[in-house]
Design a protein around this motif. Structure first.
Motif, PDB file in Angstrom:
ATOM      1  N   UNK A   1     -27.975   1.301 -20.727  1.00 37.31           N
ATOM      2  CA  UNK A   1     -28.765   1.703 -21.887  1.00 37.31           C
ATOM      3  C   UNK A   1     -28.393   0.919 -23.149  1.00 37.31           C
ATOM      4  N   UNK A   2     -27.172   0.394 -23.180  1.00 38.47           N
ATOM      5  CA  UNK A   2     -26.702  -0.239 -24.399  1.00 38.47           C
ATOM      6  C   UNK A   2     -26.456   0.767 -25.506  1.00 38.47           C
ATOM      7  N   UNK A   3     -26.035   1.982 -25.124  1.00 34.54           N
ATOM      8  CA  UNK A   3     -25.803   3.063 -26.087  1.00 34.54           C
ATOM      9  C   UNK A   3     -24.334   3.464 -26.054  1.00 34.54           C
ATOM     10  N   UNK A   4     -23.645   3.214 -27.149  1.00 37.95           N
ATOM     11  CA  UNK A   4     -22.199   3.400 -27.189  1.00 37.95           C
ATOM     12  C   UNK A   4     -21.767   4.847 -26.989  1.00 37.95           C
ATOM     13  N   UNK A   5     -22.592   5.812 -27.421  1.00 33.16           N
ATOM     14  CA  UNK A   5     -22.198   7.216 -27.344  1.00 33.16           C
ATOM     15  C   UNK A   5     -22.093   7.713 -25.900  1.00 33.16           C
ATOM     16  N   UNK A   6     -22.730   7.010 -24.971  1.00 37.03           N
ATOM     17  CA  UNK A   6     -22.657   7.430 -23.575  1.00 37.03           C
ATOM     18  C   UNK A   6     -21.249   7.290 -23.002  1.00 37.03           C
ATOM     19  N   UNK A   7     -20.414   6.459 -23.614  1.00 42.24           N
ATOM     20  CA  UNK A   7     -19.031   6.325 -23.130  1.00 42.24           C
ATOM     21  C   UNK A   7     -18.278   7.645 -23.288  1.00 42.24           C
ATOM     22  N   UNK A   8     -18.513   8.358 -24.370  1.00 43.73           N
ATOM     23  CA  UNK A   8     -17.891   9.679 -24.532  1.00 43.73           C
ATOM     24  C   UNK A   8     -18.317  10.596 -23.394  1.00 43.73           C
ATOM     25  N   UNK A   9     -19.613  10.658 -23.129  1.00 45.85           N
ATOM     26  CA  UNK A   9     -20.142  11.593 -22.150  1.00 45.85           C
ATOM     27  C   UNK A   9     -19.735  11.232 -20.733  1.00 45.85           C
ATOM     28  N   UNK A  10     -19.682   9.938 -20.430  1.00 49.16           N
ATOM     29  CA  UNK A  10     -19.286   9.514 -19.092  1.00 49.16           C
ATOM     30  C   UNK A  10     -17.822   9.840 -18.796  1.00 49.16           C
ATOM     31  N   UNK A  11     -17.058  10.147 -19.845  1.00 49.14           N
ATOM     32  CA  UNK A  11     -15.641  10.456 -19.672  1.00 49.14           C
ATOM     33  C   UNK A  11     -15.296  11.899 -20.052  1.00 49.14           C
ATOM     34  N   UNK A  12     -16.326  12.753 -20.109  1.00 48.63           N
ATOM     35  CA  UNK A  12     -16.094  14.180 -20.257  1.00 48.63           C
ATOM     36  C   UNK A  12     -15.830  14.681 -21.663  1.00 48.63           C
ATOM     37  N   UNK A  13     -16.009  13.844 -22.685  1.00 45.83           N
ATOM     38  CA  UNK A  13     -15.849  14.319 -24.051  1.00 45.83           C
ATOM     39  C   UNK A  13     -17.132  15.010 -24.494  1.00 45.83           C
ATOM     40  N   UNK A  14     -16.989  15.946 -25.406  1.00 46.31           N
ATOM     41  CA  UNK A  14     -18.107  16.785 -25.816  1.00 46.31           C
ATOM     42  C   UNK A  14     -18.802  16.197 -27.044  1.00 46.31           C
ATOM     43  N   UNK A  15     -20.106  15.938 -26.890  1.00 49.93           N
ATOM     44  CA  UNK A  15     -20.923  15.428 -27.991  1.00 49.93           C
ATOM     45  C   UNK A  15     -21.916  16.519 -28.388  1.00 49.93           C
ATOM     46  N   UNK A  16     -21.826  16.961 -29.616  1.00 52.09           N
ATOM     47  CA  UNK A  16     -22.700  18.029 -30.100  1.00 52.09           C
ATOM     48  C   UNK A  16     -23.899  17.425 -30.826  1.00 52.09           C
ATOM     49  N   UNK A  17     -25.101  17.840 -30.416  1.00 50.46           N
ATOM     50  CA  UNK A  17     -26.315  17.410 -31.095  1.00 50.46           C
ATOM     51  C   UNK A  17     -26.655  18.426 -32.189  1.00 50.46           C
ATOM     52  N   UNK A  18     -26.803  17.950 -33.389  1.00 47.57           N
ATOM     53  CA  UNK A  18     -27.072  18.805 -34.545  1.00 47.57           C
ATOM     54  C   UNK A  18     -28.508  18.557 -34.990  1.00 47.57           C
ATOM     55  N   UNK A  19     -29.367  19.561 -34.823  1.00 48.44           N
ATOM     56  CA  UNK A  19     -30.750  19.376 -35.240  1.00 48.44           C
ATOM     57  C   UNK A  19     -30.838  19.403 -36.756  1.00 48.44           C
TER      58      UNK A  19
END
Length: 264
Positions: free
Chosen positions: A218-236
Protein backbone atom coordinates in the motif's frame (compact mmCIF):
# COMPACT_ATOMS: atom_id res chain seq x y z
CA UNK A 1 1.39 16.21 29.03
CA UNK A 2 3.86 17.98 26.76
CA UNK A 3 3.17 17.98 23.02
CA UNK A 4 5.61 18.35 20.13
CA UNK A 5 4.48 18.78 16.53
CA UNK A 6 7.00 17.60 13.95
CA UNK A 7 6.48 18.40 10.26
CA UNK A 8 8.43 15.85 8.19
CA UNK A 9 9.45 17.19 4.80
CA UNK A 10 11.64 15.68 2.11
CA UNK A 11 12.62 16.99 -1.29
CA UNK A 12 12.94 13.72 -3.20
CA UNK A 13 9.29 12.71 -3.45
CA UNK A 14 8.72 9.99 -6.05
CA UNK A 15 5.39 11.39 -7.19
CA UNK A 16 6.22 15.08 -6.83
CA UNK A 17 9.92 16.03 -6.39
CA UNK A 18 10.44 19.34 -4.59
CA UNK A 19 6.87 19.32 -3.29
CA UNK A 20 7.57 21.16 0.02
CA UNK A 21 8.81 24.21 -1.88
CA UNK A 22 5.88 24.41 -4.31
CA UNK A 23 4.18 27.83 -3.99
CA UNK A 24 0.48 27.94 -3.14
CA UNK A 25 -1.42 31.20 -3.66
CA UNK A 26 -4.06 32.08 -1.11
CA UNK A 27 -7.16 34.26 -1.33
CA UNK A 28 -5.05 37.34 -0.57
CA UNK A 29 -2.94 36.74 -3.68
CA UNK A 30 0.14 35.91 -1.61
CA UNK A 31 2.14 32.82 -2.62
CA UNK A 32 3.67 30.78 0.20
CA UNK A 33 5.44 27.45 -0.06
CA UNK A 34 3.70 24.25 0.93
CA UNK A 35 6.04 23.84 3.90
CA UNK A 36 5.27 27.35 5.16
CA UNK A 37 1.53 26.82 4.92
CA UNK A 38 1.90 23.50 6.77
CA UNK A 39 3.98 25.20 9.48
CA UNK A 40 1.36 27.93 9.85
CA UNK A 41 -1.32 25.24 10.25
CA UNK A 42 0.77 23.63 13.03
CA UNK A 43 1.33 26.95 14.78
CA UNK A 44 -2.44 27.48 14.97
CA UNK A 45 -2.92 24.37 17.16
CA UNK A 46 -3.59 25.13 20.82
CA UNK A 47 -1.78 23.42 23.68
CA UNK A 48 1.42 22.63 21.79
CA UNK A 49 4.82 23.18 23.40
CA UNK A 50 7.01 23.14 20.28
CA UNK A 51 6.74 22.92 16.49
CA UNK A 52 9.67 21.76 14.34
CA UNK A 53 10.24 21.15 10.65
CA UNK A 54 12.05 17.81 10.27
CA UNK A 55 14.04 17.47 7.07
CA UNK A 56 17.29 16.17 5.61
CA UNK A 57 17.40 18.73 2.81
CA UNK A 58 19.25 22.06 3.10
CA UNK A 59 16.90 23.75 0.61
CA UNK A 60 13.88 22.97 2.76
CA UNK A 61 15.77 23.84 5.97
CA UNK A 62 16.84 27.22 4.58
CA UNK A 63 13.32 28.02 3.40
CA UNK A 64 11.86 27.01 6.79
CA UNK A 65 14.34 29.09 8.77
CA UNK A 66 13.57 31.97 6.42
CA UNK A 67 9.97 32.17 7.65
CA UNK A 68 10.94 31.61 11.28
CA UNK A 69 10.52 27.87 11.78
CA UNK A 70 12.51 25.73 14.21
CA UNK A 71 14.34 23.09 12.14
CA UNK A 72 15.68 19.66 13.13
CA UNK A 73 17.99 18.05 10.58
CA UNK A 74 17.17 14.37 10.39
CA UNK A 75 18.89 11.42 8.72
CA UNK A 76 18.68 10.86 4.98
CA UNK A 77 17.92 7.20 5.70
CA UNK A 78 14.44 7.97 7.09
CA UNK A 79 12.05 6.11 4.80
CA UNK A 80 8.86 7.93 5.80
CA UNK A 81 7.44 10.62 8.05
CA UNK A 82 7.05 8.33 11.04
CA UNK A 83 10.71 7.33 10.92
CA UNK A 84 11.63 11.02 10.57
CA UNK A 85 9.56 11.90 13.66
CA UNK A 86 11.35 9.14 15.57
CA UNK A 87 14.68 10.60 14.47
CA UNK A 88 13.60 13.99 15.85
CA UNK A 89 13.38 12.42 19.32
CA UNK A 90 17.05 11.47 19.11
CA UNK A 91 17.95 15.15 18.74
CA UNK A 92 15.96 16.37 21.77
CA UNK A 93 17.25 16.79 25.29
CA UNK A 94 13.75 16.28 26.76
CA UNK A 95 11.28 13.70 25.44
CA UNK A 96 7.71 15.02 25.02
CA UNK A 97 4.74 12.99 26.22
CA UNK A 98 3.07 13.08 22.79
CA UNK A 99 4.60 13.55 19.35
CA UNK A 100 2.33 14.74 16.55
CA UNK A 101 3.26 14.07 12.94
CA UNK A 102 1.65 16.82 10.87
CA UNK A 103 2.77 15.82 7.40
CA UNK A 104 4.13 18.59 5.27
CA UNK A 105 1.67 18.01 2.42
CA UNK A 106 -1.47 18.86 4.43
CA UNK A 107 -1.65 22.66 4.79
CA UNK A 108 -5.44 22.61 5.03
CA UNK A 109 -5.43 20.59 8.27
CA UNK A 110 -7.69 22.45 10.72
CA UNK A 111 -6.24 23.05 14.18
CA UNK A 112 -9.12 21.18 15.84
CA UNK A 113 -8.21 17.98 13.99
CA UNK A 114 -4.90 17.92 15.87
CA UNK A 115 -6.44 19.10 19.14
CA UNK A 116 -9.07 16.33 19.03
CA UNK A 117 -6.37 13.81 18.21
CA UNK A 118 -4.19 14.77 21.17
CA UNK A 119 -7.20 14.78 23.51
CA UNK A 120 -8.19 11.27 22.35
CA UNK A 121 -4.71 9.86 22.93
CA UNK A 122 -4.60 11.41 26.39
CA UNK A 123 -7.97 9.85 27.23
CA UNK A 124 -7.13 6.34 25.97
CA UNK A 125 -4.09 4.84 27.71
CA UNK A 126 -4.38 1.64 25.64
CA UNK A 127 -3.84 3.42 22.32
CA UNK A 128 -0.29 3.54 21.00
CA UNK A 129 -1.11 5.85 18.10
CA UNK A 130 -4.08 8.02 17.21
CA UNK A 131 -5.04 9.34 13.79
CA UNK A 132 -8.03 11.32 12.47
CA UNK A 133 -10.67 10.11 10.05
CA UNK A 134 -13.27 12.20 8.27
CA UNK A 135 -16.53 10.77 6.99
CA UNK A 136 -16.81 11.32 3.24
CA UNK A 137 -19.84 12.99 1.79
CA UNK A 138 -20.96 12.09 -1.72
CA UNK A 139 -18.80 14.78 -3.29
CA UNK A 140 -15.63 13.60 -1.54
CA UNK A 141 -16.34 9.96 -2.36
CA UNK A 142 -16.86 10.87 -6.01
CA UNK A 143 -13.44 12.55 -6.00
CA UNK A 144 -11.82 9.43 -4.57
CA UNK A 145 -13.45 7.25 -7.20
CA UNK A 146 -12.46 9.59 -10.03
CA UNK A 147 -8.82 9.58 -8.92
CA UNK A 148 -8.74 5.79 -9.03
CA UNK A 149 -10.50 5.62 -12.41
CA UNK A 150 -7.88 7.97 -13.85
CA UNK A 151 -4.98 6.07 -12.32
CA UNK A 152 -4.07 8.67 -9.68
CA UNK A 153 -3.19 7.81 -6.11
CA UNK A 154 -5.37 10.21 -4.16
CA UNK A 155 -6.40 10.12 -0.52
CA UNK A 156 -6.36 7.14 1.82
CA UNK A 157 -9.43 5.48 3.32
CA UNK A 158 -9.76 3.82 6.73
CA UNK A 159 -11.82 0.97 8.19
CA UNK A 160 -12.13 0.61 11.98
CA UNK A 161 -14.03 -1.47 14.53
CA UNK A 162 -16.76 -0.54 17.01
CA UNK A 163 -14.11 0.75 19.45
CA UNK A 164 -12.52 2.88 16.74
CA UNK A 165 -9.46 0.65 16.57
CA UNK A 166 -8.10 0.68 13.02
CA UNK A 167 -8.68 -2.50 11.04
CA UNK A 168 -7.13 -1.36 7.75
CA UNK A 169 -6.00 1.62 5.70
CA UNK A 170 -5.92 1.60 1.91
CA UNK A 171 -5.28 3.77 -1.12
CA UNK A 172 -8.21 1.98 -2.67
CA UNK A 173 -11.73 3.08 -1.73
CA UNK A 174 -12.79 0.85 1.18
CA UNK A 175 -15.25 -0.38 2.23
CA UNK A 176 -16.82 -1.09 -1.13
CA UNK A 177 -20.15 0.54 -1.81
CA UNK A 178 -21.79 0.37 -5.19
CA UNK A 179 -24.22 3.17 -4.40
CA UNK A 180 -24.20 6.71 -5.73
CA UNK A 181 -24.69 9.42 -3.12
CA UNK A 182 -25.91 12.99 -3.28
CA UNK A 183 -23.07 15.50 -2.94
CA UNK A 184 -23.91 16.41 0.65
CA UNK A 185 -25.06 12.95 1.77
CA UNK A 186 -22.94 11.03 4.33
CA UNK A 187 -21.35 7.81 3.10
CA UNK A 188 -19.82 4.79 4.88
CA UNK A 189 -16.35 5.69 3.58
CA UNK A 190 -13.88 7.49 5.84
CA UNK A 191 -11.04 9.61 4.55
CA UNK A 192 -7.90 9.04 6.57
CA UNK A 193 -6.31 12.37 7.42
CA UNK A 194 -2.52 12.03 7.38
CA UNK A 195 -1.86 13.23 10.91
CA UNK A 196 -0.63 11.03 13.76
CA UNK A 197 -0.15 11.37 17.49
CA UNK A 198 2.29 8.85 18.96
CA UNK A 199 3.44 7.84 22.36
CA UNK A 200 7.25 8.11 22.22
CA UNK A 201 7.71 4.42 23.15
CA UNK A 202 5.58 3.33 20.20
CA UNK A 203 7.37 5.73 17.90
CA UNK A 204 10.80 4.43 18.86
CA UNK A 205 9.62 0.80 18.60
CA UNK A 206 8.46 1.51 15.05
CA UNK A 207 12.02 2.07 13.87
CA UNK A 208 13.03 -1.40 15.09
CA UNK A 209 10.25 -3.15 13.14
CA UNK A 210 10.69 -4.54 9.65
CA UNK A 211 8.57 -3.32 6.77
CA UNK A 212 5.70 -5.78 6.36
CA UNK A 213 3.95 -6.92 3.18
CA UNK A 214 0.90 -4.67 3.65
CA UNK A 215 2.98 -1.54 4.23
CA UNK A 216 5.03 -2.41 1.17
CA UNK A 217 2.01 -3.05 -1.04
CA UNK A 218 0.00 0.00 0.00
CA UNK A 219 2.90 2.35 0.64
CA UNK A 220 1.24 3.36 3.93
CA UNK A 221 3.57 3.74 6.88
CA UNK A 222 0.88 3.35 9.56
CA UNK A 223 0.30 -0.27 8.53
CA UNK A 224 3.63 -1.20 10.15
CA UNK A 225 2.10 -0.51 13.57
CA UNK A 226 -0.91 -2.70 12.81
CA UNK A 227 1.08 -5.53 11.26
CA UNK A 228 3.00 -5.76 14.55
CA UNK A 229 0.06 -5.64 16.94
CA UNK A 230 0.24 -2.01 18.07
CA UNK A 231 -3.05 -0.24 18.63
CA UNK A 232 -4.02 2.58 16.26
CA UNK A 233 -7.06 4.58 17.32
CA UNK A 234 -9.15 6.29 14.64
CA UNK A 235 -10.58 9.58 15.87
CA UNK A 236 -13.56 10.84 13.90
CA UNK A 237 -13.23 14.58 13.37
CA UNK A 238 -15.68 17.12 11.98
CA UNK A 239 -15.00 19.29 8.96
CA UNK A 240 -17.17 22.17 10.25
CA UNK A 241 -17.63 23.38 6.68
CA UNK A 242 -13.94 23.30 5.86
CA UNK A 243 -12.60 21.45 2.82
CA UNK A 244 -9.62 19.16 3.28
CA UNK A 245 -7.14 17.69 0.82
CA UNK A 246 -3.49 16.68 0.77
CA UNK A 247 -1.08 17.71 -1.96
CA UNK A 248 -0.21 14.36 -3.51
CA UNK A 249 0.09 15.17 -7.21
CA UNK A 250 0.77 18.30 -9.31
CA UNK A 251 -2.93 18.31 -10.22
CA UNK A 252 -3.76 18.96 -6.56
CA UNK A 253 -2.20 22.45 -6.56
CA UNK A 254 -5.18 24.11 -8.23
CA UNK A 255 -7.60 22.19 -5.99
CA UNK A 256 -5.82 23.30 -2.80
CA UNK A 257 -5.52 26.91 -3.98
CA UNK A 258 -9.28 26.94 -4.60
CA UNK A 259 -9.85 25.60 -1.07
CA UNK A 260 -7.55 28.29 0.35
CA UNK A 261 -9.65 30.92 -1.42
CA UNK A 262 -12.82 29.43 0.04
CA UNK A 263 -11.45 29.78 3.59
CA UNK A 264 -11.52 33.59 3.32
Amino acid sequence: MSVLIAIPARYASTRYPGKPLVPLTGADGVAKTLIQRSWEAAMAVRGVDRVVVATDDDRIADAARGFGADVVMTAESCANGTERCADVLRHLSDTPDIVVNLQGDAPLTPAWFVEDLVAALRADPDADVATPVLRCDGRALSGFRQDRLEGRVGGTTAVFDANHRAMYFSKEVVPYTGRDYDEAAPTPVFHHVGVYAYRPAALMKYTSLAVGPLEQLEGLEQLRFMENGLSVKCVEVQAKGRSFWELNNPEDVAKIEAMLRDEM
